[in-house]
Write a protein that holds these residues in place. Structure first.
Motif, PDB file in Angstrom:
ATOM      1  N   SER A 155     -18.790   1.934  53.085  1.00  0.00           N
ATOM      2  CA  SER A 155     -17.618   1.048  53.115  1.00  0.00           C
ATOM      3  C   SER A 155     -16.320   1.793  53.344  1.00  0.00           C
ATOM      4  CB  SER A 155     -17.527   0.267  51.799  1.00  0.00           C
ATOM      5  OG  SER A 155     -17.396   1.169  50.702  1.00  0.00           O
ATOM      6  N   GLY A 156     -16.351   3.120  53.236  1.00  0.00           N
ATOM      7  CA  GLY A 156     -15.135   3.901  53.395  1.00  0.00           C
ATOM      8  C   GLY A 156     -14.335   3.986  52.121  1.00  0.00           C
ATOM      9  N   MET A 157     -15.051   4.012  50.994  1.00  0.00           N
ATOM     10  CA  MET A 157     -14.394   3.991  49.686  1.00  0.00           C
ATOM     11  C   MET A 157     -14.457   5.352  49.025  1.00  0.00           C
ATOM     12  SD  MET A 157     -15.051   1.109  46.781  1.00  0.00           S
ATOM     13  CE  MET A 157     -13.669   0.547  45.802  1.00  0.00           C
ATOM     14  N   LEU A 158     -13.340   5.795  48.447  1.00  0.00           N
ATOM     15  CA  LEU A 158     -13.285   7.028  47.675  1.00  0.00           C
ATOM     16  C   LEU A 158     -13.646   6.703  46.230  1.00  0.00           C
ATOM     17  CD1 LEU A 158     -12.443  10.076  47.820  1.00  0.00           C
ATOM     18  CD2 LEU A 158     -10.158   9.320  47.104  1.00  0.00           C
ATOM     19  N   LEU A 159     -14.590   7.456  45.665  1.00  0.00           N
ATOM     20  CA  LEU A 159     -15.089   7.118  44.330  1.00  0.00           C
ATOM     21  C   LEU A 159     -13.990   6.970  43.291  1.00  0.00           C
ATOM     22  CD1 LEU A 159     -18.391   9.148  43.689  1.00  0.00           C
ATOM     23  CD2 LEU A 159     -18.113   6.702  44.030  1.00  0.00           C
ATOM     24  N   GLY A 160     -13.066   7.902  43.275  1.00  0.00           N
ATOM     25  CA  GLY A 160     -12.029   7.878  42.250  1.00  0.00           C
ATOM     26  C   GLY A 160     -10.787   7.106  42.629  1.00  0.00           C
ATOM     27  N   GLY A 161     -10.751   6.573  43.844  1.00  0.00           N
ATOM     28  CA  GLY A 161      -9.545   5.900  44.309  1.00  0.00           C
ATOM     29  C   GLY A 161      -8.368   6.861  44.369  1.00  0.00           C
ATOM     30  N   VAL A 162      -7.181   6.333  44.476  1.00  0.00           N
ATOM     31  CA  VAL A 162      -5.933   7.102  44.410  1.00  0.00           C
ATOM     32  C   VAL A 162      -4.932   6.234  43.647  1.00  0.00           C
ATOM     33  CG1 VAL A 162      -6.301   8.432  46.533  1.00  0.00           C
ATOM     34  CG2 VAL A 162      -5.195   6.188  46.657  1.00  0.00           C
ATOM     35  N   PRO A 163      -3.795   6.781  43.210  1.00  0.00           N
ATOM     36  CA  PRO A 163      -2.819   5.944  42.507  1.00  0.00           C
ATOM     37  C   PRO A 163      -2.465   4.694  43.314  1.00  0.00           C
ATOM     38  CG  PRO A 163      -2.225   8.238  42.277  1.00  0.00           C
ATOM     39  CD  PRO A 163      -3.376   8.188  43.239  1.00  0.00           C
ATOM     40  N   GLY A 164      -2.638   3.563  42.698  1.00  0.00           N
ATOM     41  CA  GLY A 164      -2.353   2.295  43.360  1.00  0.00           C
ATOM     42  C   GLY A 164      -3.565   1.643  43.987  1.00  0.00           C
TER      43      GLY A 164
END
Length: 371
Positions: free
Chosen positions: A156-165
């Motif tokens: 899906s193009g998702m980063l496991l930890g996300g980023v701020p926001g």
């Protein structure tokens, strides 16, 4: 005793049954160790390193099998290796027989004494020879899952930890044992939203004590699996029933309802997998897609970090190798009930109840065949 270590031949398998330090321990006890040439090259050990440790280098696996009383490996013997086994020869390695009828039939026909790392037990009810590879595979599962979520790999193009926001990915881990705990540790470290499902209250309590509010430890029911698998961005399958085929807890229906581009890493694939749509893959071609869900099902995950894995494995197998070499397999098995639990096949008979039940073989009490 004459102990042989052939070079591993499974796809992209670079681990080796014994490192030079282990060889040295055996040669100091007057055992003879035969190493197939270049068996340790994948983790940086030359033939000369083994010679310096007291080993004899042989040119082919055929010579190793012909001359050895005990064969020490890492992965289950491939068909060409099984054909070289003989009556009363000891095979000490991972076997994972329950989902593998072809291997089981060959080992029965060979008449060899086949002791599986993964069913050797300890006083605490653990699996000491499986534990280090479960630790490695659990940690690697998050790395593999993170890559599977990348868009270039079908994710899906998702980063496991996300980023701020941006919210992190939801990681659902099925099984709170050694694999699940190590997967949770890595996933938490990356900042993911982590769920662990297990039916053991003790395991859930341990997860809660270790991770606190950073991991949601939830009792595993059909309803919980429905909710937390379907809603996950990444699912880790870490279920284990020692010696038996893994239960299919994630169904094709679950897969069809998951979000497009989500991913599954089935660490239980060695025991047949806990996901209905799983099939074994290799490091060369690790993933495939079913219903827009990326599946990573490499059957020898720790082989990708072969040096770390080999040392971790040797640390726990060496005492048993020494015991079998010093005492012979009959005495060693009869005097150590935990090593006896590792005996899966002897002289054409199945001595692991879970394997016998899974493959419809007659089960034989191991002590009756040793006395």
């Amino acid at each position: 005793m004459i102990i042989g270590v052939p070079k591993e031949i499974k796809n992209h398998e670079y681990r080796v049954g014994m490192v030079p330090a282990s060889v040295n321990e055996l040669t100091l006890r007057n055992h003879q160790v035969l190493i197939e040439t270049q068996a340790g090259m994948g983790i940086g050990f030359s033939d000369q390193d083994y010679i310096n440790a007291g080993a004899t280098i042989l040119a082919t696996a055929c010579e190793i099998f012909e001359q050895s009383e005990m064969i020490v490996k890492v992965k289950e013997p491939q068909a060409i290796e099984r054909a070289m086994l003989r009556e009363d020869q000891i095979l000490f390695t991972y076997l994972h027989l329950a989902p593998d009828p072809a291997q089981t039939i060959d080992l029965v026909k060979s008449g060899a004494v086949c002791i599986a790392y993964e069913t050797v037990t300890d006083d605490r009810g653990g699996l000491p020879l499986l534990a280090p590879m479960s630790e490695v595979a659990g940690r690697m599962s998050i790395q593999a899952g993170a890559m599977a979520l990348e868009k270039s790999r079908g994710g899906s193009g998702m980063l496991l930890g996300g980023v701020p926001g941006v919210e992190p990915a939801k990681v659902t881990i099925i099984g709170g044992g050694m694999v699940g705990t190590n997967a949770a540790q890595m996933a938490v470290g990356l900042g993911a939203d982590v769920i662990v499902l297990d039916r053991s209250i003790d395991a859930l309590r341990r997860i809660n004590m270790q991770f606190g509010s950073r991991v949601k430890a939830i009792y595993s029911t059909a309803d919980a699996i429905d909710r937390h698998v379907i809603d996950a961005d990444l699912v880790i399958g870490g279920v284990l029933i020692p010696g038996a085929a893994a239960p299919k807890l994630v169904t094709h229906e679950h897969i069809s309802k998951m979000k497009p581009g989500s991913a599954i890493v089935d660490v239980a694939i060695d025991q047949g997998g806990c996901v209905e749509t799983s099939k074994a893959t290799t490091h060369q071609d690790p993933t495939y897609i079913v219903d827009d869900v990326v599946h990573y099902c490499v059957a020898n995950m720790p082989g990708a970090v072969a040096r770390t894995s080999t040392f971790a494995l040797n640390n726990v197998t060496l005492p048993y190798i020494i015991k079998i070499a010093d005492q012979g397999y009959r005495k060693a098995l009869m005097q150590d009930k935990h090593l006896l639990n590792g005996l899966n096949v002897i002289h054409g008979k199945i001595t692991c109840k879970e394997v016998a039940e899974a493959l419809d073989f007659e089960f034989f009490e191991p002590t009756s065949l040793l006395s």
